[in-house]
Design a protein around this motif. Sequence first.
Motif, PDB file in Angstrom:
ATOM      1  N   ASP A  44       0.832  -1.205   0.000  1.00 24.55           N
ATOM      2  CA  ASP A  44       0.000   0.000   0.000  1.00 24.55           C
ATOM      3  C   ASP A  44       0.863   1.251   0.000  1.00 24.55           C
ATOM      4  OD1 ASP A  44      -2.275  -1.583   0.178  1.00 24.55           O
ATOM      5  OD2 ASP A  44      -2.232  -1.589   2.365  1.00 24.55           O
ATOM      6  N   GLU A  45       0.257   2.368  -0.406  1.00 25.50           N
ATOM      7  CA  GLU A  45       0.955   3.647  -0.370  1.00 25.50           C
ATOM      8  C   GLU A  45       1.279   4.007   1.074  1.00 25.50           C
ATOM      9  OE1 GLU A  45      -1.521   6.535  -2.258  1.00 25.50           O
ATOM     10  OE2 GLU A  45      -1.106   5.764  -4.250  1.00 25.50           O
ATOM     11  N   VAL A  46       2.423   4.663   1.288  1.00 27.41           N
ATOM     12  CA  VAL A  46       2.803   5.121   2.619  1.00 27.41           C
ATOM     13  C   VAL A  46       1.725   6.050   3.167  1.00 27.41           C
ATOM     14  CG1 VAL A  46       4.506   6.460   3.916  1.00 27.41           C
ATOM     15  CG2 VAL A  46       5.269   4.838   2.185  1.00 27.41           C
ATOM     16  N   LEU A  47       1.251   6.972   2.349  1.00 31.54           N
ATOM     17  CA  LEU A  47       0.129   7.848   2.713  1.00 31.54           C
ATOM     18  C   LEU A  47      -0.942   7.709   1.632  1.00 31.54           C
ATOM     19  CD1 LEU A  47       1.871  11.182   3.789  1.00 31.54           C
ATOM     20  CD2 LEU A  47       0.808   9.482   5.266  1.00 31.54           C
ATOM     21  N   ASP A  48      -2.144   7.302   2.037  1.00 29.08           N
ATOM     22  CA  ASP A  48      -3.213   7.190   1.053  1.00 29.08           C
ATOM     23  C   ASP A  48      -3.805   8.570   0.757  1.00 29.08           C
ATOM     24  OD1 ASP A  48      -4.862   7.788   3.210  1.00 29.08           O
ATOM     25  OD2 ASP A  48      -5.692   5.771   3.374  1.00 29.08           O
ATOM     26  N   VAL A  49      -4.767   8.615  -0.149  1.00 30.23           N
ATOM     27  CA  VAL A  49      -5.368   9.888  -0.580  1.00 30.23           C
ATOM     28  C   VAL A  49      -5.971  10.634   0.609  1.00 30.23           C
ATOM     29  CG1 VAL A  49      -7.186  10.900  -2.016  1.00 30.23           C
ATOM     30  CG2 VAL A  49      -5.819   9.017  -2.892  1.00 30.23           C
ATOM     31  N   GLN A  50      -6.668   9.919   1.471  1.00 26.33           N
ATOM     32  CA  GLN A  50      -7.314  10.540   2.627  1.00 26.33           C
ATOM     33  C   GLN A  50      -6.272  11.159   3.569  1.00 26.33           C
ATOM     34  OE1 GLN A  50      -9.758   7.798   4.807  1.00 26.33           O
ATOM     35  NE2 GLN A  50     -10.799   9.408   5.951  1.00 26.33           N
ATOM     36  N   ALA A  51      -5.183  10.446   3.812  1.00 24.54           N
ATOM     37  CA  ALA A  51      -4.130  10.959   4.699  1.00 24.54           C
ATOM     38  C   ALA A  51      -3.454  12.192   4.086  1.00 24.54           C
ATOM     39  CB  ALA A  51      -3.096   9.874   4.980  1.00 24.54           C
ATOM     40  N   ARG A  52      -3.177  12.138   2.787  1.00 23.62           N
ATOM     41  CA  ARG A  52      -2.553  13.300   2.129  1.00 23.62           C
ATOM     42  C   ARG A  52      -3.473  14.519   2.210  1.00 23.62           C
ATOM     43  NH1 ARG A  52      -0.941   9.297  -1.465  1.00 23.62           N
ATOM     44  NH2 ARG A  52      -2.550   9.845  -2.986  1.00 23.62           N
ATOM     45  N   SER A  53      -4.772  14.305   2.039  1.00 25.16           N
ATOM     46  CA  SER A  53      -5.738  15.420   2.149  1.00 25.16           C
ATOM     47  C   SER A  53      -5.747  15.995   3.560  1.00 25.16           C
ATOM     48  CB  SER A  53      -7.141  14.950   1.780  1.00 25.16           C
ATOM     49  OG  SER A  53      -7.200  14.616   0.429  1.00 25.16           O
ATOM     50  N   ALA A  54      -5.711  15.127   4.558  1.00 29.51           N
ATOM     51  CA  ALA A  54      -5.691  15.581   5.952  1.00 29.51           C
ATOM     52  C   ALA A  54      -4.419  16.381   6.236  1.00 29.51           C
ATOM     53  CB  ALA A  54      -5.805  14.392   6.902  1.00 29.51           C
ATOM     54  N   TYR A  55      -3.284  15.929   5.716  1.00 29.75           N
ATOM     55  CA  TYR A  55      -2.028  16.664   5.896  1.00 29.75           C
ATOM     56  C   TYR A  55      -2.143  18.050   5.263  1.00 29.75           C
ATOM     57  CZ  TYR A  55       1.098  13.017   7.770  1.00 29.75           C
ATOM     58  OH  TYR A  55       1.722  12.118   8.576  1.00 29.75           O
ATOM     59  N   LEU A  62      -2.349  25.482   9.719  1.00 33.57           N
ATOM     60  CA  LEU A  62      -1.126  25.956  10.376  1.00 33.57           C
ATOM     61  C   LEU A  62      -0.636  27.260   9.753  1.00 33.57           C
ATOM     62  CD1 LEU A  62       0.766  22.587  10.925  1.00 33.57           C
ATOM     63  CD2 LEU A  62      -0.079  24.125  12.704  1.00 33.57           C
ATOM     64  N   ASP A  63      -0.692  27.355   8.431  1.00 40.14           N
ATOM     65  CA  ASP A  63      -0.268  28.595   7.756  1.00 40.14           C
ATOM     66  C   ASP A  63      -1.082  29.785   8.262  1.00 40.14           C
ATOM     67  OD1 ASP A  63       1.732  27.386   6.272  1.00 40.14           O
ATOM     68  OD2 ASP A  63       0.473  27.104   4.494  1.00 40.14           O
ATOM     69  N   GLU A  64      -2.399  29.601   8.363  1.00 36.41           N
ATOM     70  CA  GLU A  64      -3.266  30.675   8.869  1.00 36.41           C
ATOM     71  C   GLU A  64      -2.933  31.010  10.323  1.00 36.41           C
ATOM     72  OE1 GLU A  64      -7.457  29.976   8.286  1.00 36.41           O
ATOM     73  OE2 GLU A  64      -7.120  29.256   6.233  1.00 36.41           O
ATOM     74  N   GLN A  65      -2.751  29.977  11.155  1.00 35.73           N
ATOM     75  CA  GLN A  65      -2.454  30.197  12.573  1.00 35.73           C
ATOM     76  C   GLN A  65      -1.092  30.872  12.755  1.00 35.73           C
ATOM     77  OE1 GLN A  65      -2.905  26.379  14.496  1.00 35.73           O
ATOM     78  NE2 GLN A  65      -5.117  26.321  14.157  1.00 35.73           N
ATOM     79  N   GLU A  84       5.619  22.221  14.054  1.00 32.58           N
ATOM     80  CA  GLU A  84       4.636  21.224  13.614  1.00 32.58           C
ATOM     81  C   GLU A  84       4.523  21.215  12.090  1.00 32.58           C
ATOM     82  OE1 GLU A  84      -0.109  20.053  13.893  1.00 32.58           O
ATOM     83  OE2 GLU A  84       0.659  21.627  15.219  1.00 32.58           O
ATOM     84  N   ARG A  85       4.503  22.398  11.495  1.00 28.91           N
ATOM     85  CA  ARG A  85       4.407  22.510  10.032  1.00 28.91           C
ATOM     86  C   ARG A  85       5.583  21.819   9.350  1.00 28.91           C
ATOM     87  NH1 ARG A  85       6.016  25.508   5.804  1.00 28.91           N
ATOM     88  NH2 ARG A  85       4.449  26.072   4.249  1.00 28.91           N
ATOM     89  N   GLU A  86       6.789  22.053   9.843  1.00 30.86           N
ATOM     90  CA  GLU A  86       7.980  21.420   9.268  1.00 30.86           C
ATOM     91  C   GLU A  86       7.939  19.904   9.429  1.00 30.86           C
ATOM     92  OE1 GLU A  86      10.479  22.457   7.281  1.00 30.86           O
ATOM     93  OE2 GLU A  86       9.218  24.244   7.198  1.00 30.86           O
ATOM     94  N   ALA A  87       7.435  19.411  10.565  1.00 28.40           N
ATOM     95  CA  ALA A  87       7.319  17.969  10.785  1.00 28.40           C
ATOM     96  C   ALA A  87       6.355  17.348   9.769  1.00 28.40           C
ATOM     97  CB  ALA A  87       6.854  17.684  12.209  1.00 28.40           C
ATOM     98  N   LEU A  88       5.241  18.018   9.511  1.00 26.88           N
ATOM     99  CA  LEU A  88       4.284  17.516   8.507  1.00 26.88           C
ATOM    100  C   LEU A  88       4.903  17.513   7.109  1.00 26.88           C
ATOM    101  CD1 LEU A  88       0.933  19.202   9.621  1.00 26.88           C
ATOM    102  CD2 LEU A  88       1.566  16.796   9.830  1.00 26.88           C
ATOM    103  N   LEU A  89       5.624  18.575   6.765  1.00 32.44           N
ATOM    104  CA  LEU A  89       6.272  18.630   5.459  1.00 32.44           C
ATOM    105  C   LEU A  89       7.319  17.530   5.306  1.00 32.44           C
ATOM    106  CD1 LEU A  89       6.631  22.487   4.973  1.00 32.44           C
ATOM    107  CD2 LEU A  89       5.157  20.922   3.683  1.00 32.44           C
ATOM    108  N   THR A  90       8.043  17.251   6.381  1.00 35.11           N
ATOM    109  CA  THR A  90       9.036  16.176   6.355  1.00 35.11           C
ATOM    110  C   THR A  90       8.358  14.837   6.079  1.00 35.11           C
ATOM    111  OG1 THR A  90      10.506  17.377   7.837  1.00 35.11           O
ATOM    112  CG2 THR A  90      10.812  14.989   7.710  1.00 35.11           C
ATOM    113  N   GLU A  91       7.228  14.583   6.724  1.00 33.44           N
ATOM    114  CA  GLU A  91       6.477  13.345   6.493  1.00 33.44           C
ATOM    115  C   GLU A  91       5.982  13.260   5.052  1.00 33.44           C
ATOM    116  OE1 GLU A  91       5.934  10.630   8.486  1.00 33.44           O
ATOM    117  OE2 GLU A  91       7.430  11.610   9.751  1.00 33.44           O
TER     118      GLU A  91
END
Length: 160
Positions: A44-55, A62-65, A84-91
């Motif tokens: 399976d994909e490491v991140l599926d479509v739903q997970a990528r959308s949530a990210y 986060l950008d707004e905050q 937190e934003r950088e951690a998500l981008l790294t993932e």
Amino acid sequence: MPDAKGLRDLHLLLSSPGTEIPATRLLNPAGGEEAVAAATLSGDEVLDVQARSAYRRRLSELDEQIDDATAAGNDTKAARLDVEREALLTELRAAAGLGNRHRRLGDEAERARKAVTARIRDTLRKLDDRHPELAAHLRESVSTGTTCCYRPITATSWRL
């Protein structure tokens, strides 16, 4: 140089200039076509479509905050949110391959790509001490990835 897997990889590539050779074949030359075919099957994909959308949604939040915190002069909060934003981008980057293709769990072809690339890179580093011109030529002429290839860029006569 002492025998090494990376040298064997280079030997196979140099013996077939211009031919794309799957990294899975270089990793297991004795495995034949069956091993190469089996390695192309992946999980399976490491991140599926739903997970990528949530990210992506969370990154937008986060950008707004971060903008709000910066506008309010709350640098501490903005810095915490930026971590937190950088951690998500790294993932997200870890889940994306070359050309933004989606990486897969248990992907044998991906493992082979990493292993063969590391073996060849290590061999070229060792070759730097013994024959820097040859190492430079091979760096220019050998491409690695899910398939590997030797395409000599310039014709050179070597003094080995």
